[in-house]
Write a protein that holds these residues in place. Structure first.
Motif: not given
Ligand code: ACO
Length: 330
Positions: A161, A220, A263
């Protein structure tokens, strides 16, 4: 804003990203992930990573030199330097002081500001107030972060990320009717547990155990941060538009924090914003925290997308949890 205050806006811009690029296929070799997952879940294709001898102040310096040059000012003209960062070179002195010395900005007051990905907008609001009241004339505001330094490259949930970079702006007096029209800053400290770096502070000083326990890396809760982000991107935008006395139809250029394309798309839907008005570069740089909003803003300036008289809305959100939004007449 109070009409007795002088108008303050952005009079110079600069950006810098390190040369080294880490692509999704590079990450496929490090953790169990794939390009398809990363692009479809985040929109990220690659990110820039600082070299071993680059710290946050080095990135900030490169962006600052360009911003001063584009403003036609020298470092000695600066009265104030604010560096928004969560990855300072060291705990103290501040990265802003390190930068002040390197730039030779001898008369400038200098401090760091910690508001994670909202830090740049918090910094803009802070500097604008110093300038509007006449206490200072010229301020340098920088968002700079080396998130690669606090990223666990064995954790696929986070390592895909983040990236490194810096964006800088010089603030100064602008003609009447131009410049910053409103700000909306906020925090929900109760959500702090969704996004943090645990060790290395006074609560949990660095030790062999904290290193062993990987407590010097970003933690996170992606889903909770996602929900918060979607909510505040639109609520902060609506608040800042209302304070400026304008509506979403008046937005010419929307500059959101570049954390995740989903987002951004959700904010576009909620705010009814067409794609051509929204700056997106998350594909190239990933989430660079405090550098994210200024990297997108400066890119829009350099591309010629931002034109004189345009109404620009910037919105950041991140650790704290925090948010910051501004309306700016370019
Ligand atoms: N590659 C493959 N699979 C992955 C990866 C990856 N890199 N990362 C996670 N997965 C898997 C997980 O293990 C999970 O598997 P499981 O269902 O078997 O447990 C599956 O993918 C789905 O994970 P989710 O958490 O449901 O994925 P989501 O759709 O929520 O996406 C993400 C994750 C991209 C992190 C999202 O939640 C996001 O963007 N959140 C916001 C992050 C953000 O905006 N941060 C900003 C602040 S950062 C700061 O202030 C420094």
């Amino acid at each position: 804003m109070n009409n007795n205050l002088r108008p303050v806006g952005i009079i110079g811009t600069g950006k810098y990203v390190p040369e080294k690029i880490l692509t999704n296929s590079d990450l496929e070799k490090i953790v169990e992930t794939n390009d398809e997952w990363i692009v479809s879940r985040t929109g990220i294709k690659e990110r820039h990573i600082a070299s071993d001898n680059q710290a946050t102040s080095d990135l900030a310096y490169e962006a600052a030199v360009k911003a001063l040059d584009s403003a036609g000012l020298s470092a000695s003209d600066l009265d104030l330097i604010i560096v928004a960062t969560i990855t300072p070179d060291m705990s103290f002195p501040s990265t802003a002081c390190i930068l002040q010395d390197r730039l030779g900005a001898k008369k400038a007051a200098a401090f760091d500001l910690s508001a994670a990905c909202s830090g740049f907008v918090y910094g803009l609001a802070t500097a604008t107030n110093f300038l509007q009241t006449g206490m200072y004339n010229n301020a340098l505001v920088i968002g700079a972060d080396c998130l690669s330094r606090i990223t666990d490259y064995t954790d696929r949930n986070t390592c895909v990320l983040f990236g490194d970079g810096a964006g800088a702006v010089v603030l100064g007096e602008v003609p009447e009717g131009r410049g910053f029209q409103s700000f909306d800053l906020g925090a929900e400290g109760a959500g702090g547990a969704h996004l943090y770096l645990e060790a290395g502070g006074s609560r949990m000083p660095a030790s062999a155990e904290t290193v062993e326990g990987k407590k010097h890396y970003i933690y996170m809760n992606g889903r909770e941060v996602f929900k918060f982000a979607v909510r505040v991107m639109s609520s902060a935008t609506e608040a800042v538009l209302s304070k400026a006395g304008i509506t979403k139809e008046d937005i010419d250029v929307f500059v959101p924090h570049q954390a995740n394309i989903r987002i951004i798309q959700s904010a576009m839907e909620r705010l009814n914003l067409p794609a051509e008005r929204v700056v997106v570069n998350v594909d190239k740089y990933a989430n660079t925290s405090a550098a994210s909003v200024p990297l997108a803003l400066v890119e829009a300036v350099e591309d010629g997308r931002l034109k004189e008289g345009d109404t620009v809305v910037m919105v950041g959100f991140g650790g704290g949890l925090t948010w910051g939004a501004s309306v700016l007449k370019w």
